[in-house]
Scaffold this motif. Structure first.
Motif, PDB file in Angstrom:
ATOM      1  N   PRO A 288     -15.188  -3.339  -4.560  1.00 12.79           N
ATOM      2  CA  PRO A 288     -14.912  -4.306  -5.635  1.00 12.79           C
ATOM      3  C   PRO A 288     -13.427  -4.323  -5.950  1.00 12.79           C
ATOM      4  N   SER A 289     -12.894  -5.510  -6.160  1.00 15.24           N
ATOM      5  CA  SER A 289     -11.474  -5.666  -6.459  1.00 15.24           C
ATOM      6  C   SER A 289     -11.331  -6.437  -7.766  1.00 15.24           C
ATOM      7  N   ALA A 290     -10.575  -5.893  -8.717  1.00 12.45           N
ATOM      8  CA  ALA A 290     -10.459  -6.495 -10.049  1.00 12.45           C
ATOM      9  C   ALA A 290      -8.992  -6.744 -10.394  1.00 12.45           C
ATOM     10  N   SER A 291      -8.631  -8.011 -10.539  1.00 13.02           N
ATOM     11  CA  SER A 291      -7.289  -8.405 -10.961  1.00 13.02           C
ATOM     12  C   SER A 291      -6.231  -7.705 -10.107  1.00 13.02           C
ATOM     13  N   PHE A 292      -5.249  -7.075 -10.747  1.00 11.64           N
ATOM     14  CA  PHE A 292      -4.159  -6.409 -10.036  1.00 11.64           C
ATOM     15  C   PHE A 292      -3.422  -5.527 -11.028  1.00 11.64           C
ATOM     16  N   ALA A 293      -2.603  -4.645 -10.499  1.00  8.17           N
ATOM     17  CA  ALA A 293      -1.809  -3.752 -11.356  1.00  8.17           C
ATOM     18  C   ALA A 293      -0.574  -3.324 -10.572  1.00  8.17           C
ATOM     19  N   LEU A 294      -0.528  -2.023 -10.196  1.00  5.49           N
ATOM     20  CA  LEU A 294       0.585  -1.512  -9.390  1.00  5.49           C
ATOM     21  C   LEU A 294       0.080  -1.067  -8.027  1.00  5.49           C
ATOM     22  N   HIS A 295       0.963  -1.150  -7.032  1.00  7.30           N
ATOM     23  CA  HIS A 295       0.717  -0.559  -5.725  1.00  7.30           C
ATOM     24  C   HIS A 295       1.818   0.454  -5.501  1.00  7.30           C
ATOM     25  N   ASP A 296       1.440   1.731  -5.454  1.00  2.55           N
ATOM     26  CA  ASP A 296       2.436   2.802  -5.425  1.00  2.55           C
ATOM     27  C   ASP A 296       3.281   2.693  -6.692  1.00  2.55           C
ATOM     28  N   ILE A 297       4.579   2.438  -6.571  1.00  2.14           N
ATOM     29  CA  ILE A 297       5.423   2.389  -7.766  1.00  2.14           C
ATOM     30  C   ILE A 297       5.790   0.966  -8.163  1.00  2.14           C
ATOM     31  N   ASP A 298       5.300  -0.035  -7.423  1.00  2.00           N
ATOM     32  CA  ASP A 298       5.710  -1.413  -7.671  1.00  2.00           C
ATOM     33  C   ASP A 298       4.586  -2.245  -8.271  1.00  2.00           C
ATOM     34  N   PRO A 299       4.880  -3.072  -9.270  1.00  2.00           N
ATOM     35  CA  PRO A 299       3.872  -4.006  -9.787  1.00  2.00           C
ATOM     36  C   PRO A 299       3.544  -5.046  -8.728  1.00  2.00           C
ATOM     37  N   GLU A 300       2.251  -5.279  -8.539  1.00  2.00           N
ATOM     38  CA  GLU A 300       1.840  -6.218  -7.497  1.00  2.00           C
ATOM     39  C   GLU A 300       2.308  -7.639  -7.799  1.00  2.00           C
ATOM     40  N   GLN A 301       2.409  -8.007  -9.076  1.00  2.00           N
ATOM     41  CA  GLN A 301       2.900  -9.343  -9.372  1.00  2.00           C
ATOM     42  C   GLN A 301       4.368  -9.488  -8.956  1.00  2.00           C
ATOM     43  N   GLY A 302       5.159  -8.450  -9.140  1.00  2.00           N
ATOM     44  CA  GLY A 302       6.541  -8.488  -8.677  1.00  2.00           C
ATOM     45  C   GLY A 302       6.630  -8.591  -7.168  1.00  2.00           C
ATOM     46  N   GLN A 303       5.738  -7.891  -6.461  1.00  2.00           N
ATOM     47  CA  GLN A 303       5.718  -7.984  -5.002  1.00  2.00           C
ATOM     48  C   GLN A 303       5.385  -9.408  -4.557  1.00  2.00           C
ATOM     49  N   VAL A 304       4.441 -10.034  -5.244  1.00  2.00           N
ATOM     50  CA  VAL A 304       4.055 -11.399  -4.884  1.00  2.00           C
ATOM     51  C   VAL A 304       5.188 -12.382  -5.165  1.00  2.00           C
ATOM     52  N   LEU A 305       5.882 -12.222  -6.276  1.00  2.68           N
ATOM     53  CA  LEU A 305       7.028 -13.085  -6.560  1.00  2.68           C
ATOM     54  C   LEU A 305       8.030 -13.011  -5.409  1.00  2.68           C
ATOM     55  N   ASP A 306       8.269 -11.821  -4.887  1.00  2.59           N
ATOM     56  CA  ASP A 306       9.181 -11.669  -3.754  1.00  2.59           C
ATOM     57  C   ASP A 306       8.644 -12.385  -2.517  1.00  2.59           C
ATOM     58  N   LEU A 307       7.345 -12.284  -2.260  1.00  4.72           N
ATOM     59  CA  LEU A 307       6.747 -12.934  -1.099  1.00  4.72           C
ATOM     60  C   LEU A 307       6.818 -14.453  -1.216  1.00  4.72           C
ATOM     61  N   VAL A 308       6.621 -14.974  -2.417  1.00  2.74           N
ATOM     62  CA  VAL A 308       6.748 -16.414  -2.631  1.00  2.74           C
ATOM     63  C   VAL A 308       8.202 -16.841  -2.460  1.00  2.74           C
ATOM     64  N   ALA A 309       9.112 -16.078  -3.027  1.00  2.00           N
ATOM     65  CA  ALA A 309      10.532 -16.418  -2.942  1.00  2.00           C
ATOM     66  C   ALA A 309      11.020 -16.431  -1.500  1.00  2.00           C
ATOM     67  N   ARG A 310      10.463 -15.547  -0.662  1.00  4.42           N
ATOM     68  CA  ARG A 310      10.881 -15.470   0.740  1.00  4.42           C
ATOM     69  C   ARG A 310      10.107 -16.413   1.640  1.00  4.42           C
ATOM     70  N   GLY A 311       9.153 -17.157   1.080  1.00  6.07           N
ATOM     71  CA  GLY A 311       8.400 -18.123   1.861  1.00  6.07           C
ATOM     72  C   GLY A 311       7.262 -17.536   2.656  1.00  6.07           C
ATOM     73  N   VAL A 312       6.959 -16.259   2.453  1.00  3.27           N
ATOM     74  CA  VAL A 312       5.822 -15.639   3.154  1.00  3.27           C
ATOM     75  C   VAL A 312       4.519 -16.226   2.631  1.00  3.27           C
ATOM     76  N   LEU A 313       4.444 -16.424   1.330  1.00  7.80           N
ATOM     77  CA  LEU A 313       3.296 -17.068   0.711  1.00  7.80           C
ATOM     78  C   LEU A 313       3.682 -18.492   0.322  1.00  7.80           C
ATOM     79  N   LYS A 314       2.947 -19.474   0.846  1.00 11.80           N
ATOM     80  CA  LYS A 314       3.216 -20.880   0.575  1.00 11.80           C
ATOM     81  C   LYS A 314       2.435 -21.325  -0.660  1.00 11.80           C
ATOM     82  N   THR A 315       3.035 -22.194  -1.434  1.00 10.76           N
ATOM     83  CA  THR A 315       2.376 -22.678  -2.651  1.00 10.76           C
ATOM     84  C   THR A 315       2.066 -24.172  -2.610  1.00 10.76           C
ATOM     85  N   GLN A 316       3.019 -24.969  -2.162  1.00  7.99           N
ATOM     86  CA  GLN A 316       2.867 -26.419  -2.279  1.00  7.99           C
ATOM     87  C   GLN A 316       1.641 -26.988  -1.549  1.00  7.99           C
ATOM     88  N   PRO A 317       1.246 -26.463  -0.379  1.00  9.89           N
ATOM     89  CA  PRO A 317       0.035 -27.015   0.251  1.00  9.89           C
ATOM     90  C   PRO A 317      -1.233 -26.821  -0.585  1.00  9.89           C
TER      91      PRO A 317
END
Length: 350
Positions: A288-317
């Protein structure tokens, strides 16, 4: 401020209410610019829930900082931000261990402040506000909550290069899961019933797609994997589909593999028959997976912001529809009737 208030019958009425005040010196107030409609929101749509009447809902949002407390150093007025809405009580064992997604008081806590996206202003503690790079729009950032849910599930699953992921559901969660799988070097097969969603999955790199209303999805996954099954099957549909899709996930997973439960359940007991002997004998992990928090020492939302900023995760489609707040009921109708409308991510612009 303008706000969409929940009605007892599960719709919304847009009214003027008092804006939230800063309750502490390290809190921030932001003007909401874009909010999203997700599967959790849709599970409450047109549902008779008098306990939610007059509440402000919504938890996928981005906006602009308009006021900060005297102790705030992380952001300043005028900053464009994405706002994390997974906010625990701060003093339970899980919050102290920074596993705040497991906080027993999570929903009462978050809905008092940051998880009120369908209104012009929200407040929250400064550590929940992340500055946006100039090239990341408010609409892009509104998907970061969704993708953070995906990243948390991805971390739990341990999907890696050379693996195969079977992804049930091609909504925002499923498509986010797809992009993370491909970024990790895995193959991915995506299952849904909406042709437009599957077309977007192909565009985002799916190795194979399956129309579950036309073909047997379990047989398709087994054929795709040479009869072995997927290392990880992600259930990303949730809700009313779960009695069908969760058994699929356990049957798609190979021996020693995992079925990750990303889609949400409704409250209360839900009875879903599973092939428990096969699950046990094959040592298939149910995660079971519930929402998100930290992975190791980094907040997962911060990691995702980086992935979006670098174009790894696409949003517009994924952003298929946009509505002003005043048309929120129409927006929910479009989001719910995705077979007809082709809706994936529906954005509310405030």
């Amino acid at each position: 401020m303008r706000a969409a208030l929940k009605t007892a019958d599960g719709r919304f009425t847009v009214e003027e209410i008092d804006p939230p005040e800063l309750p502490a010196a390290d809190w921030v107030r932001a003007r909401v610019r874009v909010a999203g409609i997700c599967g959790t929101d849709l599970r409450h749509w047109k549902k008779h829930e008098p306990e939610l009447a007059c509440h402000v809902m919504g938890h996928e949002l981005a906006g602009e900082v308009v006021e900060v407390g005297r102790d705030v150093t992380r952001v300043a007025p005028g900053d464009r931000v994405v706002i994390e809405t997974v906010l625990g009580c701060g003093h339970c064992d899980w919050c102290r261990a920074r596993q705040y997604n497991r906080c027993p008081d999570l929903y009462p806590t978050r809905t008092r402040s940051v998880s009120r996206a369908y209104a012009e202003f929200v407040v929250g503690p400064q550590h929940k506000f992340y500055r946006l790079p100039e090239h990341v729009g408010f609409d892009d950032a509104a998907l970061i909550d969704t993708f953070s849910v995906c990243l948390h599930a991805h971390h739990l699953a341990g999907l890696t290069i050379g693996d195969t992921a079977a992804i049930i559901g091609a909504g925002p969660i499923g498509l986010g899961q797809l992009m993370l799988a491909k970024a990790s070097g895995a193959r991915a097969i995506v299952i849904d019933t909406v042709e437009h969603s599957l077309a977007v999955a192909r565009e985002l790199g799916a190795d194979s797609v399956v129309r579950a209303d036309r073909d047997d999805p379990v047989a398709a996954v087994l054929a795709f994997t040479g009869g072995r099954g997927a290392e990880v099957a992600f259930e990303c549909a949730g809700g009313e589909a779960m009695p069908t899709t969760l058994p699929w996930a356990t049957r798609m997973a190979r021996r020693g593999g995992a079925a990750v439960i990303v889609g949400g359940f409704d409250a209360g007991e839900v009875t879903i028959p599973l092939e428990w002997q096969r699950i046990q004998m094959s040592e298939i992990r149910l995660l079971p997976s519930a929402s998100f928090a930290l992975h190791d020492i980094d907040p997962e939302q911060g990691q995702v912001l980086d992935l979006v900023a670098r174009g790894v995760l696409k949003t517009q489609p994924l952003i298929t529809h946009r509505f002003p707040l005043e048309r929120i009921n129409e927006a929910f109708e479009v989001a719910q009737d995705k077979e007809r409308t082709g809706a994936i991510f529906v954005a509310l612009e405030l």
